[in-house]
Design a protein around this motif. Structure first.
Motif, PDB file in Angstrom:
ATOM      1  N   GLU A 296      14.816  20.864  14.820  1.00  0.00           N
ATOM      2  CA  GLU A 296      13.757  20.546  13.855  1.00  0.00           C
ATOM      3  C   GLU A 296      12.491  21.343  14.174  1.00  0.00           C
ATOM      4  N   VAL A 297      12.199  21.493  15.464  1.00  0.00           N
ATOM      5  CA  VAL A 297      11.037  22.271  15.890  1.00  0.00           C
ATOM      6  C   VAL A 297      11.166  23.706  15.380  1.00  0.00           C
ATOM      7  N   VAL A 298      12.335  24.302  15.571  1.00  0.00           N
ATOM      8  CA  VAL A 298      12.573  25.675  15.113  1.00  0.00           C
ATOM      9  C   VAL A 298      12.376  25.776  13.603  1.00  0.00           C
ATOM     10  N   ASN A 299      12.937  24.834  12.854  1.00  0.00           N
ATOM     11  CA  ASN A 299      12.798  24.852  11.389  1.00  0.00           C
ATOM     12  C   ASN A 299      11.336  24.741  10.969  1.00  0.00           C
ATOM     13  N   MET A 300      10.574  23.896  11.656  1.00  0.00           N
ATOM     14  CA  MET A 300       9.153  23.760  11.330  1.00  0.00           C
ATOM     15  C   MET A 300       8.381  25.028  11.671  1.00  0.00           C
ATOM     16  N   LEU A 301       8.649  25.603  12.839  1.00  0.00           N
ATOM     17  CA  LEU A 301       7.938  26.812  13.250  1.00  0.00           C
ATOM     18  C   LEU A 301       8.251  27.989  12.342  1.00  0.00           C
ATOM     19  N   GLU A 302       9.477  28.045  11.854  1.00  0.00           N
ATOM     20  CA  GLU A 302       9.865  29.124  10.946  1.00  0.00           C
ATOM     21  C   GLU A 302       9.435  28.866   9.505  1.00  0.00           C
ATOM     22  N   GLY A 303       8.836  27.702   9.233  1.00  0.00           N
ATOM     23  CA  GLY A 303       8.350  27.380   7.906  1.00  0.00           C
ATOM     24  C   GLY A 303       9.414  26.893   6.943  1.00  0.00           C
ATOM     25  N   ARG A 304      10.602  26.587   7.444  1.00  0.00           N
ATOM     26  CA  ARG A 304      11.687  26.107   6.570  1.00  0.00           C
ATOM     27  C   ARG A 304      11.536  24.634   6.219  1.00  0.00           C
ATOM     28  N   THR A 305      10.860  23.871   7.063  1.00  0.00           N
ATOM     29  CA  THR A 305      10.597  22.455   6.766  1.00  0.00           C
ATOM     30  C   THR A 305       9.116  22.185   7.012  1.00  0.00           C
ATOM     31  N   PRO A 306       8.548  21.256   6.253  1.00  0.00           N
ATOM     32  CA  PRO A 306       7.125  20.950   6.442  1.00  0.00           C
ATOM     33  C   PRO A 306       6.890  20.234   7.779  1.00  0.00           C
ATOM     34  N   VAL A 307       5.697  20.381   8.297  1.00  0.00           N
ATOM     35  CA  VAL A 307       5.311  19.718   9.542  1.00  0.00           C
ATOM     36  C   VAL A 307       4.616  18.413   9.184  1.00  0.00           C
ATOM     37  N   PRO A 308       5.203  17.269   9.577  1.00  0.00           N
ATOM     38  CA  PRO A 308       4.536  15.995   9.285  1.00  0.00           C
ATOM     39  C   PRO A 308       3.214  15.880  10.053  1.00  0.00           C
ATOM     40  N   GLU A 309       2.295  15.119   9.516  1.00  0.00           N
ATOM     41  CA  GLU A 309       1.013  14.910  10.175  1.00  0.00           C
ATOM     42  C   GLU A 309       1.195  14.045  11.419  1.00  0.00           C
TER      43      GLU A 309
END
Length: 166
Positions: free
Chosen positions: A109-122
């Motif tokens: 999930e971290v990788v997906n967020m860093l790559e911009g594929r999934t949004p980063v929750p607040e």
């Protein structure tokens, strides 16, 4: 058999440092701390500020909650970075360093967020636990004493015994 936690203070997940409970999310915590260090250009365990923050993570949480997260970015970068990516990295790092392992993301999930594929929750945490002088004043002093002793001690076993007593 060694039953005590082994690692570097400031990088160990709280559940491991305090109770010796090791999960795969302990590495996620450490990744988050190192990510904050990279963005800020500062060492987490050596960070001391005039405002009395316990560590770099403490400062990052306060800056995030007050809408000033960009202040954490290493000033030596000047304008040579992508602001959107820096914010994403810091927000992901804060998710990774949640004091509780359950809400921490897994590395995929971290990788997906860093790559911009999934949004980063607040990130939402109660900051009062970090600013409570009664809780952290003694802990801060004890950590300073241990670090001073480790640096001056020629007896590694003495240092290890002090860390075990925590």
């Amino acid at each position: 058999m060694n039953t005590t936690a082994a690692g570097t203070i400031g990088y160990m997940a709280p559940e491991y440092a305090l109770w010796g409970y090791l999960t795969y999310k302990a590495d996620v915590y450490s990744f988050g701390i190192v990510t904050l260090e990279i963005v800020a250009g500062k060492n987490n365990s050596k960070h001391r500020s005039e405002e009395g923050y316990v560590c770099l993570q403490d400062l990052a949480l306060v800056l995030q909650q007050t809408g000033r997260l960009m202040e954490l970015v290493d000033s030596r970068l000047e304008t040579e970075f992508n602001e959107e990516e820096a914010i994403r990295m810091m927000k992901v790092a804060l998710l990774c360093t949640n004091p509780s392992p359950a809400p921490r993301p897994i590395m995929s999930e971290v990788v997906n967020m860093l790559e911009g594929r999934t949004p980063v929750p607040e990130v939402t945490m109660d900051l009062s636990i970090f600013r409570d002088e009664e809780r952290f004043g003694a802990l801060r002093e004890q950590l300073n004493q241990i670090q001073s002793h480790i640096m001056s001690s020629s007896q590694p076993s003495e240092s290890a015994a002090m860390l075990q007593d925590l």
